[in-house]
Every structure is written in structure tokens, then in C-alpha cells.
Write a protein that holds these residues in place. Sequence first.
Motif, PDB file in Angstrom:
ATOM      1  N   ILE A  87     -14.061  -8.387  -1.822  1.00  0.00           N
ATOM      2  CA  ILE A  87     -15.246  -7.927  -2.556  1.00  0.00           C
ATOM      3  C   ILE A  87     -16.437  -8.837  -2.259  1.00  0.00           C
ATOM      4  O   ILE A  87     -17.580  -8.381  -2.183  1.00  0.00           O
ATOM      5  N   GLN A  88     -16.156 -10.121  -2.045  1.00  0.00           N
ATOM      6  CA  GLN A  88     -17.237 -11.054  -1.714  1.00  0.00           C
ATOM      7  C   GLN A  88     -17.779 -10.827  -0.307  1.00  0.00           C
ATOM      8  O   GLN A  88     -18.966 -11.029  -0.046  1.00  0.00           O
ATOM      9  N   TYR A  89     -16.883 -10.421   0.604  1.00  0.00           N
ATOM     10  CA  TYR A  89     -17.271 -10.242   2.005  1.00  0.00           C
ATOM     11  C   TYR A  89     -16.839  -8.849   2.473  1.00  0.00           C
ATOM     12  O   TYR A  89     -15.939  -8.706   3.310  1.00  0.00           O
ATOM     13  N   PRO A  90     -17.466  -7.813   1.945  1.00  0.00           N
ATOM     14  CA  PRO A  90     -17.017  -6.433   2.203  1.00  0.00           C
ATOM     15  C   PRO A  90     -17.131  -5.976   3.652  1.00  0.00           C
ATOM     16  O   PRO A  90     -16.494  -5.001   4.044  1.00  0.00           O
ATOM     17  N   MET A  91     -17.920  -6.669   4.454  1.00  0.00           N
ATOM     18  CA  MET A  91     -18.078  -6.237   5.834  1.00  0.00           C
ATOM     19  C   MET A  91     -16.762  -6.300   6.614  1.00  0.00           C
ATOM     20  O   MET A  91     -16.599  -5.600   7.624  1.00  0.00           O
ATOM     21  N   MET A  92     -15.818  -7.083   6.146  1.00  0.00           N
ATOM     22  CA  MET A  92     -14.576  -7.285   6.900  1.00  0.00           C
ATOM     23  C   MET A  92     -13.721  -6.026   7.008  1.00  0.00           C
ATOM     24  O   MET A  92     -12.824  -5.962   7.846  1.00  0.00           O
ATOM     25  N   ALA A 187      -7.508  -2.657 -16.173  1.00  0.00           N
ATOM     26  CA  ALA A 187      -8.486  -3.377 -15.354  1.00  0.00           C
ATOM     27  C   ALA A 187      -8.390  -2.945 -13.894  1.00  0.00           C
ATOM     28  O   ALA A 187      -9.414  -2.773 -13.213  1.00  0.00           O
ATOM     29  N   TYR A 188      -7.180  -2.759 -13.422  1.00  0.00           N
ATOM     30  CA  TYR A 188      -7.006  -2.353 -12.029  1.00  0.00           C
ATOM     31  C   TYR A 188      -7.590  -0.957 -11.789  1.00  0.00           C
ATOM     32  O   TYR A 188      -8.280  -0.728 -10.792  1.00  0.00           O
ATOM     33  N   ARG A 189      -7.325  -0.050 -12.703  1.00  0.00           N
ATOM     34  CA  ARG A 189      -7.866   1.309 -12.549  1.00  0.00           C
ATOM     35  C   ARG A 189      -9.394   1.283 -12.542  1.00  0.00           C
ATOM     36  O   ARG A 189     -10.036   1.961 -11.730  1.00  0.00           O
ATOM     37  N   LYS A 190      -9.977   0.512 -13.447  1.00  0.00           N
ATOM     38  CA  LYS A 190     -11.442   0.425 -13.519  1.00  0.00           C
ATOM     39  C   LYS A 190     -12.018  -0.224 -12.256  1.00  0.00           C
ATOM     40  O   LYS A 190     -13.076   0.182 -11.768  1.00  0.00           O
ATOM     41  N   ALA A 191     -11.313  -1.226 -11.749  1.00  0.00           N
ATOM     42  CA  ALA A 191     -11.776  -1.888 -10.525  1.00  0.00           C
ATOM     43  C   ALA A 191     -11.803  -0.910  -9.363  1.00  0.00           C
ATOM     44  O   ALA A 191     -12.768  -0.878  -8.577  1.00  0.00           O
ATOM     45  N   ARG A 192     -10.773  -0.089  -9.252  1.00  0.00           N
ATOM     46  CA  ARG A 192     -10.746   0.903  -8.170  1.00  0.00           C
ATOM     47  C   ARG A 192     -11.884   1.902  -8.330  1.00  0.00           C
ATOM     48  O   ARG A 192     -12.491   2.325  -7.341  1.00  0.00           O
ATOM     49  N   ASP A 193     -12.184   2.258  -9.558  1.00  0.00           N
ATOM     50  CA  ASP A 193     -13.296   3.184  -9.797  1.00  0.00           C
ATOM     51  C   ASP A 193     -14.630   2.554  -9.378  1.00  0.00           C
ATOM     52  O   ASP A 193     -15.485   3.221  -8.779  1.00  0.00           O
ATOM     53  N   GLU A 194     -14.801   1.274  -9.696  1.00  0.00           N
ATOM     54  CA  GLU A 194     -16.052   0.588  -9.351  1.00  0.00           C
ATOM     55  C   GLU A 194     -16.221   0.473  -7.838  1.00  0.00           C
ATOM     56  O   GLU A 194     -17.332   0.548  -7.306  1.00  0.00           O
ATOM     57  N   LEU A 195     -15.108   0.302  -7.147  1.00  0.00           N
ATOM     58  CA  LEU A 195     -15.167   0.102  -5.691  1.00  0.00           C
ATOM     59  C   LEU A 195     -15.252   1.407  -4.908  1.00  0.00           C
ATOM     60  O   LEU A 195     -15.567   1.392  -3.714  1.00  0.00           O
ATOM     61  N   GLU A 196     -14.988   2.498  -5.585  1.00  0.00           N
ATOM     62  CA  GLU A 196     -15.001   3.797  -4.912  1.00  0.00           C
ATOM     63  C   GLU A 196     -16.356   4.048  -4.242  1.00  0.00           C
ATOM     64  O   GLU A 196     -17.408   4.006  -4.869  1.00  0.00           O
ATOM     65  N   GLY A 197     -16.314   4.299  -2.954  1.00  0.00           N
ATOM     66  CA  GLY A 197     -17.524   4.589  -2.208  1.00  0.00           C
ATOM     67  C   GLY A 197     -18.308   3.366  -1.771  1.00  0.00           C
ATOM     68  O   GLY A 197     -19.309   3.495  -1.058  1.00  0.00           O
ATOM     69  N   ILE A 199     -16.569  -0.087  -0.851  1.00  0.00           N
ATOM     70  CA  ILE A 199     -15.818  -0.785   0.188  1.00  0.00           C
ATOM     71  C   ILE A 199     -14.460  -0.123   0.366  1.00  0.00           C
ATOM     72  O   ILE A 199     -13.959   0.567  -0.537  1.00  0.00           O
ATOM     73  N   VAL A 200     -13.887  -0.325   1.511  1.00  0.00           N
ATOM     74  CA  VAL A 200     -12.550   0.182   1.802  1.00  0.00           C
ATOM     75  C   VAL A 200     -11.541  -0.850   1.330  1.00  0.00           C
ATOM     76  O   VAL A 200     -11.589  -2.014   1.742  1.00  0.00           O
ATOM     77  N   VAL A 201     -10.648  -0.430   0.440  1.00  0.00           N
ATOM     78  CA  VAL A 201      -9.610  -1.327  -0.056  1.00  0.00           C
ATOM     79  C   VAL A 201      -8.392  -1.197   0.856  1.00  0.00           C
ATOM     80  O   VAL A 201      -7.786  -0.126   0.928  1.00  0.00           O
ATOM     81  N   PRO A 202      -8.018  -2.260   1.566  1.00  0.00           N
ATOM     82  CA  PRO A 202      -6.845  -2.173   2.452  1.00  0.00           C
ATOM     83  C   PRO A 202      -5.584  -1.876   1.645  1.00  0.00           C
ATOM     84  O   PRO A 202      -5.387  -2.440   0.564  1.00  0.00           O
TER      85      PRO A 202
END
Length: 223
Positions: A87-92, A187-197, A199-202
Amino acid sequence: MMNFAGDFWWLIFPIGGVVGGWAARIAAYNEKRRRDKIELERIKANAQIEQLRITQTSRSAITKTFARHDDVNDRWFGYELDLATLIQYPMMTDLREPLTLAFHKAKVRADDLRPTDPDELLDPAVFAEYRDAVGEYATAFDAAEREARRRKQSDFSPVERERLERARRLVAIAGDEAATPAERQAAYRKARDELEGLIVVPPPAAQQLETRIVAALEPGREH
């Protein structure tokens, strides 16, 4: 016959000279063959020693190349398995970025060329191809990581950066064993919602967190 021998006794000397010459030439030929055989054995022995030296050098180089490959993989796993760091370095994981795409392609090639049996790399051509692939992988990863750490989240809008920060905090709760299983799961579900669109979560990062959360939800199961 006796008269012939008596009359032509003088032929003994030239015939004797011819026979003696042949004998000397045969002896010289045999000596040359002996020396050539010794020289050939010496050449073979030296070739074996040189081949052994090359093989030993190759084994050392193979070990070093494997270690370099493993080192770069470990550095990548630091992002792939740690969602908070990513999350800190999403370009990776952003394959729209040329540097990121180049590093991922180089990784795939290096991984594909790495044999399960190190002896396959004793072939100089095979080893050279693998060594060069690992070198390209390391170089590409360095370039992508430097750029990712330079840019951090600067490519995102203020609103998107707020979402990333919320996701980072939620990921921390999801991984916190002091939180209740329900809190971690939410918390995990909410985190995935926040990240949607954003960054790509490996998959490995998601799986690691999910496994820890599931372990917390199952009574008696070790975390």
C-alpha cells in the motif's frame, strides 16, 4: 650355394647396412610412438584438470547466481506477501508502469530458466542464458523499486491517498492478533473495499492475511 656365398661374400656388407638401417628406423619410429603416446596422455591429463577447474568454477558461479536470484525473489516477496508495504509503494504491482512490467517479465523468464537440477547449468551456454536472465531480473527490480519508493503514493489524488491510508490501518487491524476474530475479519473486508480499483492485491498477500484470520476464527487452531 657355398660357392655363391664364397664368391659374393662382399654383399654381406651392403645388405647388413640396409638391415641395420631398417632396424634403426624401426627403433626410432617405436621411440617416437612411445613419446607421442606419453605426450598424448599428458595432454589428456591436462585437459581433465582444466575441465575439472572449469567445472568447479561453474559450480561456484551457479551457487552465486542462485543466491542472487533468491535475494531478488526475497525482496519481491517483501511486497507480494506484505499488503501494508504494498500500500505504501503501490507501483510494484501496477503493470501499466513500464518499469513494473519489465521487472515482472524478467522475473518470469529467470524463474522459467532456473533448473531444479543445478548440474544442468554446467553446460556453459545454458548457464550463460540463466545468469543473464537473473542479471536482467535484478536490474529491472532495482529500477522498479527505486521508482516505486521515490513516487510512493504521489500518483494518487488526495481522496485516493486517504483511501489507501484507511486501507493500511485496516490491514494492520486484520493482522493484529490482539483484535477479536470478528474485528479482524471486518477490517480485512473493509480494507479490500478501500483498495478496490486503486491497487492490485497479489493473491499471496491476500491468502496470507485470510489464512491468519481463518485461523483466529477457528477455536483451538494455532495462529
